[in-house]
Design a protein around this motif. Structure first.
Motif, PDB file in Angstrom:
ATOM      1  N   ILE A 104      55.834 -73.303 -13.840  1.00 29.25           N
ATOM      2  CA  ILE A 104      55.826 -74.421 -14.786  1.00 29.25           C
ATOM      3  C   ILE A 104      54.854 -75.487 -14.321  1.00 29.25           C
ATOM      4  O   ILE A 104      54.109 -76.079 -15.108  1.00 29.25           O
ATOM      5  CB  ILE A 104      57.245 -75.004 -14.937  1.00 29.25           C
ATOM      6  N   GLY A 105      54.851 -75.744 -13.000  1.00 31.64           N
ATOM      7  CA  GLY A 105      53.917 -76.720 -12.456  1.00 31.64           C
ATOM      8  C   GLY A 105      52.478 -76.312 -12.662  1.00 31.64           C
ATOM      9  O   GLY A 105      51.613 -77.146 -12.984  1.00 31.64           O
ATOM     10  N   LEU A 106      52.189 -75.026 -12.504  1.00 30.54           N
ATOM     11  CA  LEU A 106      50.831 -74.543 -12.705  1.00 30.54           C
ATOM     12  C   LEU A 106      50.435 -74.665 -14.178  1.00 30.54           C
ATOM     13  O   LEU A 106      49.287 -75.010 -14.491  1.00 30.54           O
ATOM     14  CB  LEU A 106      50.734 -73.089 -12.247  1.00 30.54           C
ATOM     15  N   LEU A 107      51.373 -74.407 -15.076  1.00 31.56           N
ATOM     16  CA  LEU A 107      51.095 -74.559 -16.502  1.00 31.56           C
ATOM     17  C   LEU A 107      50.834 -76.025 -16.851  1.00 31.56           C
ATOM     18  O   LEU A 107      49.904 -76.341 -17.612  1.00 31.56           O
ATOM     19  CB  LEU A 107      52.285 -74.033 -17.321  1.00 31.56           C
ATOM     20  N   ALA A 108      51.635 -76.934 -16.268  1.00 32.21           N
ATOM     21  CA  ALA A 108      51.417 -78.359 -16.499  1.00 32.21           C
ATOM     22  C   ALA A 108      50.056 -78.796 -15.967  1.00 32.21           C
ATOM     23  O   ALA A 108      49.359 -79.613 -16.579  1.00 32.21           O
ATOM     24  CB  ALA A 108      52.534 -79.170 -15.842  1.00 32.21           C
ATOM     25  N   ALA A 109      49.673 -78.245 -14.806  1.00 31.00           N
ATOM     26  CA  ALA A 109      48.359 -78.558 -14.249  1.00 31.00           C
ATOM     27  C   ALA A 109      47.254 -78.108 -15.191  1.00 31.00           C
ATOM     28  O   ALA A 109      46.241 -78.799 -15.373  1.00 31.00           O
ATOM     29  CB  ALA A 109      48.200 -77.896 -12.882  1.00 31.00           C
ATOM     30  N   ALA A 110      47.445 -76.949 -15.810  1.00 32.77           N
ATOM     31  CA  ALA A 110      46.447 -76.447 -16.751  1.00 32.77           C
ATOM     32  C   ALA A 110      46.291 -77.389 -17.945  1.00 32.77           C
ATOM     33  O   ALA A 110      45.172 -77.628 -18.419  1.00 32.77           O
ATOM     34  CB  ALA A 110      46.841 -75.044 -17.221  1.00 32.77           C
ATOM     35  N   VAL A 135      58.950 -65.710  11.166  1.00 36.38           N
ATOM     36  CA  VAL A 135      58.549 -66.583  10.067  1.00 36.38           C
ATOM     37  C   VAL A 135      59.807 -67.012   9.320  1.00 36.38           C
ATOM     38  O   VAL A 135      60.618 -66.168   8.924  1.00 36.38           O
ATOM     39  CB  VAL A 135      57.584 -65.869   9.097  1.00 36.38           C
ATOM     40  N   ALA A 136      59.996 -68.317   9.148  1.00 42.39           N
ATOM     41  CA  ALA A 136      61.196 -68.843   8.507  1.00 42.39           C
ATOM     42  C   ALA A 136      61.267 -68.436   7.041  1.00 42.39           C
ATOM     43  O   ALA A 136      60.237 -68.219   6.384  1.00 42.39           O
ATOM     44  CB  ALA A 136      61.231 -70.371   8.626  1.00 42.39           C
ATOM     45  N   GLN A 137      62.489 -68.367   6.514  1.00 42.28           N
ATOM     46  CA  GLN A 137      62.689 -67.946   5.121  1.00 42.28           C
ATOM     47  C   GLN A 137      62.021 -68.870   4.125  1.00 42.28           C
ATOM     48  O   GLN A 137      61.636 -68.448   3.038  1.00 42.28           O
ATOM     49  CB  GLN A 137      64.190 -67.865   4.819  1.00 42.28           C
ATOM     50  N   VAL A 138      61.890 -70.137   4.483  1.00 38.48           N
ATOM     51  CA  VAL A 138      61.326 -71.100   3.545  1.00 38.48           C
ATOM     52  C   VAL A 138      59.802 -71.044   3.514  1.00 38.48           C
ATOM     53  O   VAL A 138      59.168 -71.693   2.677  1.00 38.48           O
ATOM     54  CB  VAL A 138      61.804 -72.529   3.924  1.00 38.48           C
ATOM     55  N   SER A 139      59.189 -70.239   4.371  1.00 36.34           N
ATOM     56  CA  SER A 139      57.726 -70.211   4.485  1.00 36.34           C
ATOM     57  C   SER A 139      57.007 -69.849   3.184  1.00 36.34           C
ATOM     58  O   SER A 139      55.981 -70.467   2.856  1.00 36.34           O
ATOM     59  CB  SER A 139      57.305 -69.247   5.594  1.00 36.34           C
ATOM     60  N   PRO A 140      57.447 -68.832   2.403  1.00 35.46           N
ATOM     61  CA  PRO A 140      56.715 -68.531   1.157  1.00 35.46           C
ATOM     62  C   PRO A 140      56.670 -69.715   0.201  1.00 35.46           C
ATOM     63  O   PRO A 140      55.646 -69.944  -0.468  1.00 35.46           O
ATOM     64  CB  PRO A 140      57.511 -67.360   0.561  1.00 35.46           C
ATOM     65  N   GLN A 141      57.768 -70.465   0.124  1.00 34.98           N
ATOM     66  CA  GLN A 141      57.792 -71.616  -0.768  1.00 34.98           C
ATOM     67  C   GLN A 141      56.849 -72.713  -0.284  1.00 34.98           C
ATOM     68  O   GLN A 141      56.131 -73.332  -1.072  1.00 34.98           O
ATOM     69  CB  GLN A 141      59.226 -72.164  -0.884  1.00 34.98           C
ATOM     70  N   ILE A 142      56.848 -72.960   1.033  1.00 34.29           N
ATOM     71  CA  ILE A 142      55.953 -73.975   1.580  1.00 34.29           C
ATOM     72  C   ILE A 142      54.506 -73.534   1.417  1.00 34.29           C
ATOM     73  O   ILE A 142      53.617 -74.333   1.094  1.00 34.29           O
ATOM     74  CB  ILE A 142      56.269 -74.226   3.068  1.00 34.29           C
ATOM     75  N   THR A 143      54.253 -72.244   1.617  1.00 34.26           N
ATOM     76  CA  THR A 143      52.899 -71.712   1.444  1.00 34.26           C
ATOM     77  C   THR A 143      52.417 -71.908   0.016  1.00 34.26           C
ATOM     78  O   THR A 143      51.288 -72.371  -0.220  1.00 34.26           O
ATOM     79  CB  THR A 143      52.876 -70.212   1.798  1.00 34.26           C
ATOM     80  N   ALA A 144      53.257 -71.545  -0.948  1.00 37.14           N
ATOM     81  CA  ALA A 144      52.881 -71.727  -2.357  1.00 37.14           C
ATOM     82  C   ALA A 144      52.730 -73.205  -2.695  1.00 37.14           C
ATOM     83  O   ALA A 144      51.823 -73.597  -3.444  1.00 37.14           O
ATOM     84  CB  ALA A 144      53.927 -71.082  -3.264  1.00 37.14           C
ATOM     85  N   LEU A 145      53.611 -74.019  -2.132  1.00 36.59           N
ATOM     86  CA  LEU A 145      53.574 -75.464  -2.377  1.00 36.59           C
ATOM     87  C   LEU A 145      52.236 -76.047  -1.943  1.00 36.59           C
ATOM     88  O   LEU A 145      51.554 -76.749  -2.711  1.00 36.59           O
ATOM     89  CB  LEU A 145      54.724 -76.126  -1.616  1.00 36.59           C
ATOM     90  N   MET A 146      51.847 -75.758  -0.708  1.00 36.88           N
ATOM     91  CA  MET A 146      50.598 -76.293  -0.190  1.00 36.88           C
ATOM     92  C   MET A 146      49.389 -75.648  -0.884  1.00 36.88           C
ATOM     93  O   MET A 146      48.426 -76.337  -1.247  1.00 36.88           O
ATOM     94  CB  MET A 146      50.526 -76.041   1.315  1.00 36.88           C
ATOM     95  N   VAL A 152      50.832 -83.665  -8.163  1.00 27.79           N
ATOM     96  CA  VAL A 152      52.193 -84.179  -8.326  1.00 27.79           C
ATOM     97  C   VAL A 152      53.008 -83.251  -9.217  1.00 27.79           C
ATOM     98  O   VAL A 152      54.176 -82.965  -8.945  1.00 27.79           O
ATOM     99  CB  VAL A 152      52.160 -85.615  -8.897  1.00 27.79           C
ATOM    100  N   LEU A 153      52.392 -82.771 -10.317  1.00 30.54           N
ATOM    101  CA  LEU A 153      53.099 -81.852 -11.214  1.00 30.54           C
ATOM    102  C   LEU A 153      53.473 -80.556 -10.502  1.00 30.54           C
ATOM    103  O   LEU A 153      54.579 -80.035 -10.669  1.00 30.54           O
ATOM    104  CB  LEU A 153      52.241 -81.557 -12.437  1.00 30.54           C
ATOM    105  N   VAL A 154      52.548 -80.031  -9.705  1.00 26.11           N
ATOM    106  CA  VAL A 154      52.831 -78.803  -8.968  1.00 26.11           C
ATOM    107  C   VAL A 154      53.955 -79.027  -7.963  1.00 26.11           C
ATOM    108  O   VAL A 154      54.910 -78.248  -7.883  1.00 26.11           O
ATOM    109  CB  VAL A 154      51.566 -78.289  -8.254  1.00 26.11           C
ATOM    110  N   PHE A 155      53.854 -80.107  -7.194  1.00 27.67           N
ATOM    111  CA  PHE A 155      54.886 -80.389  -6.198  1.00 27.67           C
ATOM    112  C   PHE A 155      56.228 -80.680  -6.864  1.00 27.67           C
ATOM    113  O   PHE A 155      57.280 -80.254  -6.388  1.00 27.67           O
ATOM    114  CB  PHE A 155      54.464 -81.574  -5.330  1.00 27.67           C
TER     115      PHE A 155
END
Length: 765
Positions: free
Chosen positions: A178-184, A224-235, A681-684
């Motif tokens: 949804i964030g990526l769509l909003a960015a678009a 590698v911590a479980q939250v890593s994929p989310q942080i990776t995508a976030l950044m 901001v929308l993505v985050f």
């Protein structure tokens, strides 16, 4: 840089094909091999680690691994009723046969009688594993939860608590799409061109998809911590769209000014491209600074996030030029293409018409008609608006600086009461089995039952057993202890004996009172009980590990902050060849980070506006999040610093007029920075809509900091401070200038872009 970008532009087909091969290959490899995310905390010198080492020595390994609880409650009658037991016993028998399970203690057995609540409506079974939760796969964790829950029906509720149960529901990407769509949508509004919108989105999607796959593959070679994929995508999504946006913006300016595509791309490469390269490397350096904390839990997060940023940076410098070759001038809107075809190019430097001695645009003085008669391109509307804004700020630099700093400090005030700690399962997402099990345990037994402490020690010395028994008797009357079952003396593999004393606090694991109890046990209660015996007892258990982890991170946080700030200062000094620009940037970044942490404290600890983002209970901030967020915030803020100040530096070298350079730099970048900030901001913010609390905190923290950084600091505070400092902004001792390597973010000026001869402006201009 120009050669690399133009090479990718000229060989677009091969470059695009190579990126697709990388994306598909990494994704298929990740799916074929699977992932093995592990939340491993290794604190070898801590009290809790020594306790775990002793438990691993217990003969048979019953105490060596993780311990889960299957909690069940009935809405009518008692859990000891025959019809309830007839459904629980077969389920526990199936659990006993699951992989890694070594023992199941039923509440119906003599040993498990204390596992039935006083009201008779809640009970739990203890499931012991031969290995830690990190050794249990996600599929095996789901199997445990599914088998346990299969007994729940007709008024009987069955849930599971513990680290293994948490692995059954790893964090998801939430509303990232949804964030990526909003960015678009923002990009489409900003550029007015469908193809201009697609370029940053496609570049970010390809690079982030590759980055997440790489992180999944890394789980097979490191923790590698479980939250890593989310942080990776976030950044990755945040910086990926931004990096591509910066280059596309500069490329569009060149095309609109009548340059050929290659010429425009070459100019974008040596200006925005170099800025992207530097900003990306700075983010990676900041993230890898987490290694200074020396906690293995953070290593996987640091490497995963750095890989994502590195790939987005490479994609912006290689894949994006290739895509621009494919779309050509369709990067412009139809109106812009018609204007260009009619021989009416626009100014390449938005908001940079001919300047007078005072830095006021001459075209603004003479009017639009006069500007067009003289053949000078008219600045775009947005450039003129940002020019007016910049002149208003630098006209009152002291007032602007004081007002902005006061507002940021006000937002940062809650930071003074921030408490670092691991949140318990009571803050897990609604509907999760761990959250439901926590609530049932707290209702039936008290909040302390959700996180017991385990005191262990070797019983090799005379009087050791008596000391442990005396300790148990004394703790039974401790104000912060709810219950202490009799101590267990278990044989060790080497023939000795290990004491295991379980202590149930009166407060929940995340409460400050529980952390105080752990510290009191170690500093006062245990030393008094074992005085004169020579026996060493250690406080362990999940709650004690969390306390030690929080303390270790708190102790090492100053070194980490100093390292990140210091490295960023050095890099900015090399790029801008200035001391005051990096110094003010560091101070402003610290302000933005403080304000972001203040907002997080107000929302997640105080509960302010928490219901708006699904926060129904308050608790401490996870101790590793300030490290992660500070690294991310400091790195991301450099994007805007480099993009804005790099453009101001271009104008300064052309005009040698500080105020004019600030006005034109902000006018040229204000629109892009604002659009980039809104996108980020929308993505985050889209991650805030996810259920995982850690991801919510990370998303809100990054979104708040970026919003403050771009809208307040870069658009208001930076121009005001640079106006106050005047020519001193660009001061660098000669000896240091000779020692530093040269790294320019500017395009080599030619022709009309050559520096304007001007008299030296006095300090303050």
């Amino acid at each position: 840089m120009r050669r690399v970008v133009l090479f990718c532009h000229r060989h677009a087909g091969w470059v695009i094909a190579a990126w697709l091969v990388v994306l598909v290959g990494l994704t298929l490899a990740d799916r074929a091999l699977g992932s093995d995310y592990r939340d491993t905390v290794n604190l070898p010198a801590s009290d809790s680690s020594r306790a775990q080492d002793l438990l691993s020595q217990v003969q048979g390994g019953v105490q060596a691994g993780d311990s889960e609880r299957i909690v069940f409650a009935t809405s009518r009658g008692s859990v000891t009723d025959a019809q309830i037991r007839a459904r629980i016993d077969p389920m526990l028998a199936r659990v006993a046969g699951l992989p890694h399970v070594t023992q199941v203690i039923s509440p119906y057995s003599p040993q498990g009688q204390p596992q039935v609540a006083g009201n008779g409506r809640v009970a739990f079974a203890t499931v012991s594993y031969s290995a830690g939760a990190n050794k249990v796969t996600t599929g095996q964790a789901r199997q445990l939860v599914d088998v346990a829950r299969s007994a729940g029906q007709s008024g009987l509720t069955v849930e599971v608590s513990g680290q293994v149960a948490m692995r059954a529901s790893p964090p998801s990407l939430g509303g990232a799409y949804i964030g990526l769509l909003a960015a678009a949508v923002v990009l489409l509004v900003t550029f007015g061109s469908l193809f201009s919108m697609l370029m940053p989105v496609l570049t970010a999607a390809v690079s982030v998809g590759s980055g997440v796959a790489v992180v999944g593959l890394l789980t097979h070679v490191m923790n590698v911590a479980q939250v890593s994929p989310q942080i990776t995508a976030l950044m990755g999504l945040g910086v990926g769209v931004d990096y591509a946006l910066f280059i596309v913006t500069r490329y569009r300016q060149g095309i609109k000014a009548g340059r050929t595509p290659e010429d425009a791309l070459g100019a974008a490469a040596v200006t925005s491209g170099r800025s992207v390269l530097f900003a990306g490397l700075t983010v990676c350096v900041a993230l890898l600074g987490m290694f200074t904390v020396r906690l293995n839990f953070l290593y996987g997060i640091a490497i995963g996030s750095s890989v994502a940023v590195l790939l987005t940076m490479l994609a912006a410098l290689t894949l994006l030029p290739a895509l621009l070759r494919v779309i050509g001038k369709r990067v412009l809107s139809r109106r812009e293409r018609r204007r260009l075809a009619d021989g009416r190019p626009q100014a390449e430097q938005e908001g940079r018409p001919q300047a007078g001695r005072e830095g006021r645009p001459q075209a603004e003085q003479d009017g639009r008609a006069q500007a067009e008669r003289e053949g000078r391109p008219r600045a775009e509307k947005e450039g003129r608006a940002w020019s007016r804004w910049a002149r208003a700020i630098i006209g009152r630099p002291v007032t602007s600086t004081l007002a902005t700093v006061a507002a940021i400090v006000l937002l940062a005030l809650p930071l003074l009461s921030m408490r670092l700690g691991i949140s318990d399962a009571g803050l897990d997402p609604k509907g999760s089995t761990t959250r439901a099990a926590y609530d049932l345990l707290a209702e039936g037994f008290g909040p302390g039952y959700t996180g017991p402490l385990v005191i262990t020690g070797r019983m090799d010395r005379t009087g050791a057993r008596e000391a442990v028994q005396g300790l148990a008797a004394g703790l039974a009357h401790h104000d912060d202890v709810a219950r202490v079952p009799p101590a267990v003396f278990a044989p060790a593999r080497d023939g000795g004996t290990v004491a295991v004393l379980t202590v149930y606090p009166a407060s929940s694991p995340q409460d400050e009172a529980t952390a105080d109890l752990v510290r009191d046990l170690r500093a006062r209660v245990i030393p008094q009980a074992t005085d004169g015996t020579g026996t060493r007892l250690y406080v362990g258990g999940t709650t004690a590990v969390d306390v030690d982890f929080s303390q270790a991170l708190t102790d090492r946080l100053p070194l980490f902050i100093a390292t990140v700030v210091g490295i960023s200062f050095i890099l900015l000094t090399i790029v801008f060849r200035s001391l005051l620009v990096p110094l003010t940037a560091a101070l402003m970044n610290l302000l933005a980070a403080g304000a972001a942490f203040g907002i997080l404290t107000a929302v997640f600890e105080w509960g302010w506006a928490g219901s708006l983002i699904g926060v129904d209970r308050t608790g401490p901030i996870e101790p590793y999040l300030p490290v992660l967020l500070f690294a991310g915030l400091f790195g991301l803020s450099m994007d805007y610093e480099v993009f804005l100040v790099g453009r101001i530096q271009e104008e300064w070298h052309r005009l040698r007029d500080n105020r004019a350079a600030v006005v034109r730099g902000l006018a040229a970048t204000g629109r892009t920075i604002t659009a980039a900030a809104i996108i980020m901001v929308l993505v985050f913010a889209s991650f805030v809509m996810g259920g995982n609390r850690v991801v919510k905190i990370a998303g809100l923290g990054l979104a708040s900091a970026v919003l403050l950084d771009a809208v307040v600091i870069r658009s208001l505070l930076v121009p005001a401070v640079m106006a106050l400092l005047g020519r001193s902004n660009w001061w660098l001792p000669r000896w240091l200038g000779r020692a530093l390597p040269t790294l320019s973010l500017e395009e080599e000026p030619t022709g009309a872009d050559a520096p304007v001869a001007a008299e030296p402006a006095p300090v303050g201009r």
